[in-house]
Enzyme design. Structure first.
Site, PDB file in Angstrom:
ATOM      1  CD  GLU A 194      -2.913  -1.415   2.176  1.00  0.00           C
ATOM      2  OE1 GLU A 194      -3.081  -0.463   2.950  1.00  0.00           O
ATOM      3  OE2 GLU A 194      -3.532  -2.491   2.259  1.00  0.00           O
ATOM      4  N   PRO A 214       3.305   5.744   6.450  1.00  0.00           N
ATOM      5  CG  PRO A 214       2.801   6.939   8.386  1.00  0.00           C
ATOM      6  CD  PRO A 214       2.991   7.090   6.915  1.00  0.00           C
ATOM      7  CG  ASN A 215       0.647   1.006   5.283  1.00  0.00           C
ATOM      8  OD1 ASN A 215      -0.571   1.033   5.325  1.00  0.00           O
ATOM      9  ND2 ASN A 215       1.343   1.343   4.225  1.00  0.00           N
ATOM     10  CG  HIS A 419     -14.820  -8.396   7.220  1.00  0.00           C
ATOM     11  ND1 HIS A 419     -14.581  -7.561   8.287  1.00  0.00           N
ATOM     12  CD2 HIS A 419     -13.751  -8.271   6.404  1.00  0.00           C
ATOM     13  CE1 HIS A 419     -13.422  -6.947   8.105  1.00  0.00           C
ATOM     14  NE2 HIS A 419     -12.893  -7.361   6.980  1.00  0.00           N
ATOM     15  CG  HIS A 489      -8.860  -5.941   1.666  1.00  0.00           C
ATOM     16  ND1 HIS A 489      -9.061  -4.580   1.646  1.00  0.00           N
ATOM     17  CD2 HIS A 489      -9.642  -6.460   0.695  1.00  0.00           C
ATOM     18  CE1 HIS A 489      -9.942  -4.289   0.701  1.00  0.00           C
ATOM     19  NE2 HIS A 489     -10.326  -5.406   0.118  1.00  0.00           N
ATOM     20  CD  GLU A 490      -5.141  -5.286   4.927  1.00  0.00           C
ATOM     21  OE1 GLU A 490      -5.815  -6.241   5.307  1.00  0.00           O
ATOM     22  OE2 GLU A 490      -5.647  -4.197   4.594  1.00  0.00           O
ATOM     23  CD  GLU A 508      -6.399  -3.151   0.703  1.00  0.00           C
ATOM     24  OE1 GLU A 508      -6.988  -2.130   1.058  1.00  0.00           O
ATOM     25  OE2 GLU A 508      -5.809  -3.893   1.536  1.00  0.00           O
ATOM     26  CD  GLU A 514      -8.034   0.431   3.128  1.00  0.00           C
ATOM     27  OE1 GLU A 514      -9.021  -0.282   3.349  1.00  0.00           O
ATOM     28  OE2 GLU A 514      -6.878   0.126   3.472  1.00  0.00           O
TER      29      GLU A 514
HETATM   30  C1  NOJ Z   1      -8.224  -2.969   5.930  1.00  0.00           C
HETATM   31  C2  NOJ Z   1      -8.998  -3.310   4.710  1.00  0.00           C
HETATM   32  O1  NOJ Z   1      -8.297  -2.930   3.556  1.00  0.00           O
HETATM   33  C3  NOJ Z   1     -10.335  -2.619   4.803  1.00  0.00           C
HETATM   34  O2  NOJ Z   1     -11.071  -2.808   3.621  1.00  0.00           O
HETATM   35  C4  NOJ Z   1     -11.091  -3.110   6.016  1.00  0.00           C
HETATM   36  O3  NOJ Z   1     -12.277  -2.389   6.145  1.00  0.00           O
HETATM   37  C5  NOJ Z   1     -10.259  -2.902   7.284  1.00  0.00           C
HETATM   38  N1  NOJ Z   1      -8.937  -3.440   7.106  1.00  0.00           N
HETATM   39  C6  NOJ Z   1     -10.905  -3.598   8.458  1.00  0.00           C
HETATM   40  O4  NOJ Z   1     -10.879  -4.976   8.278  1.00  0.00           O
HETATM   41 CA    CA Z   2      -5.875  -2.267   3.332  1.00  0.00          CA
END
Ligand code: NOJ
Ligand code: CA
Length: 708
Positions: A194, A214-215, A419, A489-490, A508, A514
């Site tokens: 990201e 920063p992540n 989720h 994601h991640e 992602e 986001e």
């Molecule tokens: C990061 C994800 O990219 C995002 O889509 C999600 O809402 C949040 N984490 C919470 O899980």
């Molecule tokens: Ca993310």
């Protein structure tokens, strides 16, 4: 130089096996005589259209090396390869070639879902068998597959006496460039992709000082390196993109930059839990190291090299996989309207709110709804060191009635997306996988979005290392058992495995939408997606989450905004491909908005996709034909520069009548000053027409061609 096909048929049988160095030199001489080529010791394979050519050579020290030519240009000059190991001497020099074989392959296979239905998979292959001449006498094969649109090569280690358990500390695959190309790159990171893209000359790549955001988890590697896919343009206008295909039970790749010698070297993602980066046992293969080659930037996007280099579908009948649009109780958390947990009394995932969204999805036929934050634990998910055991993925918050919500959704014909935010407590997640998926099966969920925010537990592992590569695969396997399609994601970067495991649907793996909700650096700039389309998107589908209409995010985030026009948000449904495509904004911003019609109409699964124009980082226009309906959709996006583009509509079926609606930026529209300006026009056209599209700075255009 003689016709390469002639040379190929000379080599194209295993009769040419050369069992000694002497034999190899002889073979090289025969080749030299017959080809009139000025270099000896070379082995060659060319693409079916003969434009791309790979030569393999054994260097004086017995190291194997390759080079690549496109037409008359050398694009990769002699580049060596080799491995270092924890408990064994390097496997690099002192090799001999013990055999060479050539083959060709051609098929057309069908994607169960995708950018197109039928995919041509046509390549010429060369297998070079190598062995050490002394010492451990270890053996491996170097295999090339050369396509018209690029190539892949990998190392295949057969079962052998002196090489059983293998602890790889580095794979030293080199890529010797032949010019100081213009490069679109992100800094090499073992944990997250990201990052914003940088556009510089190769010699100016400075991944150490360009560590720009920063992540919650980031592990920049200590050397100047980039993540893949990394895309370049030579001064002669040729496009190259480097990545890997079929990443299975191996570490992800980053590319270390030698800015002085214009050279890259593979730098595998490691682990703190061991001194090696990959643990394997013979027989095994490495992933394919891939180089896409295209004169036209758009051909990079049309290329199916990634999926072609993967094995066919292993899941059998996958008619249960159904691409869809989906809304989410999601953006409202990112913009601070509600929260994932119950703290502060703003819980998003309540029964009531879920029903409100379900009604909206049903009314507008958007297919599905993702609900984040319905199970307990979110008070502790972020920034806590002790993240193990906080989520169980099955216990609802008291204000969320899972039974009621799922039966309500079913009644309304709305699919729910499960989720699983693991908060990177991966061991916990693995322990809970069975119960989590059993719950999904009980309620007939057929899609899950997983997430891996934060540093990985077990500590010392990285998102892109071998341990996590195997974890992501375990989840895909588990999901397949339960008939579930996965959106990660991640993630680890896509490497075309969706061909083999078609439930490995989307992910992602980039700075998604986001960031526009909360990043403190101004969000994703207008050039972001015109770069992404030619870089990250070459790896596979992207869950970017388009469709924000409330561009300024008022009143929720006065300091944040989306840096595109509204029309560009529509265009993204076509440009950025995903089989799960989010309708990301809050229902209230769509209600009564005339441009919402495009989102309702646009397809998610495609018969064919054509890139009509584009330049990396500047603009791109893609047209896609929807499967089954024959409707076409077009999306065009630009960076901060406004532009006019002429589009010919000869992709349309001449025998069909279409209702054509253009959704474009308005006269004064500008991403910065007036992003919500738009116009909608009905156009009268057929497959002989031309359209002039006017894209505002940071803008876009979307067109629906609905069969009448
Ligand atoms: C990061 C994800 O990219 C995002 O889509 C999600 O809402 C949040 N984490 C919470 O899980
Ligand atoms: Ca993310």
């Amino acid at each position: 130089m003689k016709n390469p096909l002639g040379e190929q048929s000379i080599e194209s049988s295993k009769k040419n096996i050369m069992n000694s160095k002497k034999g190899w030199i002889l073979g090289g001489l025969i080749l030299l005589l017959l080809s009139g080529c000025s270099q000896d010791n070379r082995l060659r394979v060319v693409s079916p259209d003969r434009n791309l050519r790979v030569d393999v050579v054994l260097l004086d020290n017995g190291q194997v090396a390759y080079s690549v030519r496109y037409k008359r240009q050398v694009i990769i000059d002699t580049s060596g390869m080799g491995f270092t190991f924890q408990d064994a001497p390097p496997l690099q020099a002192g090799l001999e070639i013990t055999g060479v074989s050539h083959s060709s392959f051609s098929e057309v296979w069908e994607m169960p879902w995708g950018e197109q239905r039928h995919v041509k998979n046509h390549y010429n292959a060369m297998r070079v068998e190598l062995a050490e001449t002394e010492g451990l006498m270890r053996r491996f094969d170097l295999v090339f597959r050369v396509y018209d649109d690029g190539l892949g090569f990998r190392f295949e280690f057969p079962e052998q006496e002196n090489m059983t358990d293998v602890l790889i500390t580095e794979e030293n695959t080199f890529f010797q460039l032949t010019g100081d190309h213009l490069v679109w790159w992100t800094p090499g990171d073992w944990d997250i992709y990201e990052h914003l893209y940088n556009t510089t000359r190769f010699s100016e790549i400075d991944a150490i000082s360009k560590r720009n955001h920063p992540n919650l988890a980031q592990t920049y590697i200590p050397v100047n390196a980039v993540n893949t896919p990394v895309t370049m343009r030579t001064d002669k206008g040729l496009h190259l993109s480097f990545h890997e295909a079929a990443l299975i039970d191996y570490a992800g790749i980053t590319l270390e930059i030698d800015s002085i010698n214009l050279r890259m070297r593979s730098n595998l993602v490691g682990t703190e839990r061991a001194d090696y980066k990959v643990i394997q046992r013979t027989p095994f293969n490495t992933p394919w190291r891939t180089i896409q080659v295209a004169e036209r930037a758009g051909d990079l996007i049309e290329s199916r090299l990634m999926v072609n280099l993967n094995e066919p579908n292993k899941l059998g009948d996958v008619s249960w996989l159904k691409p869809t649009k989906y809304m989410g109780i999601w953006w409202e958390m990112h913009i601070g309207k509600s929260t994932w947990g119950m703290e502060g009394g703003k819980h998003g995932a309540t029964t009531e709110n879920a029903k409100y969204y379900i009604d909206f999805v049903a009314e507008h036929d958007l297919g599905a709804l993702l609900i984040e934050g319905w199970y307990t634990g979110w008070e502790n998910w972020i920034g806590h060191d002790d993240r193990e055991g906080i989520f169980d993925f099955v216990t609802p918050y008291p204000d969320f009635d899972l039974d009621e919500v799922t039966s309500y959704a079913k009644e309304k014909g709305v699919r729910l997306v499960m989720h699983h935010e693991t908060s990177s407590a991966v061991t916990t997640y693995e322990e809970q996988l069975d119960t989590a998926f059993a719950l999904m099966s009980h309620y007939n969920y057929d899609m899950v979005k997983t997430g891996y925010v934060g540093t990985i537990i077990p500590r010392g592992e990285y998102h892109h290392g071998q341990w996590m590569v195997n974890h992501y695969q375990r989840v895909i396997d588990k999901a397949a058992e339960h008939g579930v399609m996965v959106n990660i994601h991640e993630p680890i970067m896509a490497t075309g495995l969706r061909r083999t495991y078609p439930n490995d649907a989307t992910r992602e793996g980039l700075r998604g939408q986001e960031f526009n909700a909360w990043a403190t650096d101004g969000g994703n700039p207008p050039e972001h997606l015109p770069i992404v389309a030619f870089t990250r998107m070459l790896a596979g589908p992207i869950d970017y989450t388009p469709g924000i209409f409330n561009i300024k995010i008022d009143p929720y985030r006065p300091d944040n905004r989306v840096n595109t026009t509204l029309a560009q948000q529509l265009a993204l449904y076509v440009v950025i491909y995903s089989p799960m495509q989010m309708v990301a904004d809050l229902p209230k911003y769509y209600k009564g908005h005339p441009a919402f019609q495009f989102i309702k109409d646009v397809g998610v699964d495609w018969e064919q996709s054509i890139v009509l124009n584009g330049e990396v980082g500047e603009y791109v226009t893609i047209a896609r034909e929807e499967r089954d309906t024959g409707n076409w959709f077009l999306g065009s996006i630009t960076n901060e520069e406004g532009r006019e583009l002429t589009i010919r509509t000869d992709f349309l079926d001449p025998d069909k009548q279409y209702k054509v609606t253009l959704y474009a930026d308005g006269e004064d529209t500008h991403w910065e000053t007036y992003p919500t300006g738009y116009q909608i026009k009905e156009l009268d056209l057929n497959n002989q027409s031309e359209i002039r599209l006017r894209l505002a700075p940071g803008g876009g255009a979307a067109i629906s061609f609905m069969i009448q």
